[in-house]
Design an enzyme around this catalytic site. Structure first.
Site, PDB file in Angstrom:
ATOM      1  NE  ARG A   2      25.311  16.249  42.974  1.00 18.08           N
ATOM      2  CZ  ARG A   2      26.451  15.835  42.745  1.00 18.08           C
ATOM      3  NH1 ARG A   2      26.613  14.444  42.239  1.00 18.08           N
ATOM      4  NH2 ARG A   2      27.731  16.642  42.758  1.00 18.08           N
ATOM      5  CE1 TYR A   7       2.081   6.664  40.890  1.00 20.49           C
ATOM      6  CE2 TYR A   7       4.054   7.187  39.407  1.00 20.49           C
ATOM      7  CZ  TYR A   7       2.935   7.599  40.525  1.00 20.49           C
ATOM      8  OH  TYR A   7       2.958   9.058  41.099  1.00 20.49           O
ATOM      9  CE  LYS A  11       2.776   7.040  46.318  1.00 19.72           C
ATOM     10  NZ  LYS A  11       3.219   6.348  45.165  1.00 19.72           N
ATOM     11  CG  ASP A  18       6.640   0.113  41.583  1.00 18.74           C
ATOM     12  OD1 ASP A  18       6.230  -0.086  42.787  1.00 18.74           O
ATOM     13  OD2 ASP A  18       6.451   1.085  40.811  1.00 18.74           O
TER      14      ASP A  18
HETATM   15  C1  LIG Z   1       3.751   6.536  43.851  1.00 15.14           C
HETATM   16  C2  LIG Z   1       4.014   5.679  43.210  1.00 15.14           C
HETATM   17  C3  LIG Z   1       5.482   5.731  42.259  1.00 15.14           C
HETATM   18  C4  LIG Z   1       6.301   7.167  42.259  1.00 15.14           C
HETATM   19  O1  LIG Z   1       6.705   7.384  43.413  1.00 15.14           O
HETATM   20  P1  LIG Z   1       7.032   9.097  44.050  1.00 15.14           P
HETATM   21  O2  LIG Z   1       7.458   8.842  45.438  1.00 15.14           O
HETATM   22  O3  LIG Z   1       5.589   9.707  43.920  1.00 15.14           O
HETATM   23  O4  LIG Z   1       7.841   9.490  43.078  1.00 15.14           O
HETATM   24  C5  LIG Z   1       5.816   4.660  41.603  1.00 15.14           C
HETATM   25  N1  LIG Z   1       5.307   3.372  41.605  1.00 15.14           N
HETATM   26  C6  LIG Z   1       4.081   3.286  42.308  1.00 15.14           C
HETATM   27  C7  LIG Z   1       3.370   1.902  42.298  1.00 15.14           C
HETATM   28  C8  LIG Z   1       3.379   4.243  43.141  1.00 15.14           C
HETATM   29  O5  LIG Z   1       2.452   4.100  43.601  1.00 15.14           O
END
Ligand SMILES: *Cc1c(COP(=O)(O)O)cnc(C)c1O
Length: 387
Positions: free
Chosen positions: A53, A107, A204, A179
């Site tokens: 953790r 997002y 992603k 992000d």
């Molecule tokens: C998918 C996504 C997230 C969230 O990520 P998870 O891995 O699904 O928690 C945040 N920001 C962007 C731009 C995303 O495409």
């Protein structure tokens, strides 16, 4: 490769080797340490105890080193999801009474967190347009601590005035957070521009194979440590097996992103010329309002694009007419995906809110994969010509 200040190796090399210098028992591949806890040694604080953790197994250490190296930053931290990375970051920096600025189309999960969770905790936000600095000054209050943007936003592929974001944050003593999921460090390393913290959904592009959920926070040691201590309590740790898969995925990031960008550029150009397509959103196109910024700051335009058909009644027929891309949410994997944002990622918004943000029912989003481009073009042409 002049866009990598201070680095002797290139990202293609670091993606494979950074952080993996210790070859345990001579193994070429770093093994999975499937142990929840570790023998005591000289720990002087809770956060030094070795425990999954606390995100500090050898699998975590390797990923932290690699992610920091490829983003050209001091430190990195993995998380159990992109949302764990984002929420732990915001909760580590902001407290009740604080205020932040955030881009108007974030997002969906991030926007929902700001409305449904941060607000009741007393953390306020004001929406800004990251492409238009003229509105930012008026949105700042004495309580403003942070500015939050996305490298390329979903689903309209907007690009912000990111240099202005960094300057504005410095002028007002704000922590700048971006992000960088859609671009990946292959296309953009925000810390080099002066951003304080970078967050990713590693689900992603970083992993790239649509087979795990993970996140990352990257930046200075001081700020990443602040997030680490918060996340240790919130519990957003990544399992060692997922660490292993993410490390394996990262090795091919540069190859994948290069092919996805080439394919996306060809597909965007084709779509822009098709009679059934009204508008294409892709930062690589000269018609894109942020094209000049993207060209200046990014090494590539990414694999995400969206476009509108003339007639909303055609959307379902078009999606059904495609043979190769799968009709599914999420993005950044090696397979092409198509989705109708108004019916998926932005289904939670009211129709008038979607209209205001330009997220029309006619909008189709494509996560472009690494398939053969001629096959993809033929498939899109076939589905469009049949409308
Ligand atoms: C998918 C996504 C997230 C969230 O990520 P998870 O891995 O699904 O928690 C945040 N920001 C962007 C731009 C995303 O495409």
């Amino acid at each position: 490769m002049s866009k990598h200040p201070g680095k002797s190796r290139h990202i293609e090399t670091d993606l494979i080797h950074a952080g993996a210098e210790n070859h345990i028992a001579g193994a070429v591949v770093h093994p999975i340490f499937q142990s929840a806890n570790y023998l005591m040694s000289e720990e002087s604080s809770y956060d030094e105890l070795r425990y999954i953790r606390l995100n500090n197994s050898p699998n975590h250490h390797l990923l932290h080193k690699r992610l920091a190296t490829i983003e050209n930053a001091e430190a990195a931290l993995v998380a159990s999801s992109g949302m764990a990375a984002i929420t732990s970051t915001l909760l580590a920096i902001l407290k009740s009474g604080d205020h932040m600025l955030s881009h108007k189309t974030l997002y969906g999960g991030t926007q929902m967190f700001l409305e449904e969770d941060a607000l009741p905790l007393g953390i306020q936000h004001t929406s800004i347009d990251m492409a238009d600095p003229s509105g930012w000054e008026a949105a700042v209050t004495p309580q403003t601590q942070l500015i939050y943007v996305e490298g390329i936003s979903n689903p309209l592929m907007e690009v912000g005035d990111l240099r202005a974001v960094v300057d504005f944050a410095r002028k007002h003593d704000l922590i700048s957070v971006i992000d960088n999921t859609f671009l990946s460090p292959v296309n953009f390393r925000p810390v080099e521009l002066g951003f304080d913290l970078v967050v990713h959904s590693a689900t992603k592009y970083l992993n790239g194979h649509s087979d795990l959920v993970a996140g990352a926070v990257i930046g200075s040691t001081k700020l990443v440590d602040r997030v680490r201590v918060k996340m240790n309590r919130l519990g957003g740790s990544l399992d060692p097996h997922a660490c292993f898969l993410l490390e394996r995925g990262l090795k091919t990031l540069a190859l994948r992103v290069a092919r996805q960008g080439d394919n996306a550029m060809r597909l965007a150009t084709f779509l822009e010329s098709h009679k059934h397509v009204r508008q294409v959103h892709y930062p690589g196109l000269e018609s894109h309002p942020g094209h000049a910024w993207a060209q200046e700051l990014f090494d590539g335009f990414g694999g995400m694009l969206s476009f509108t058909l003339h007639d909303v009644a055609q959307v379902q027929a078009f999606l059904q007419g495609l043979q190769i891309p799968l009709h599914a949410a999420s993005l950044g994997g090696i397979e092409s995906l198509v989705v109708q944002p108004a019916r998926s990622s932005h289904l939670g918004l009211k129709e008038e809110e979607r209209q205001r943000l330009g997220i029309l029912q006619e909008l189709v989003r494509v996560s472009v994969g690494i398939e053969n481009i001629d096959d993809l073009l033929a498939d899109f042409a076939h589905a469009l010509d049949n409308l």
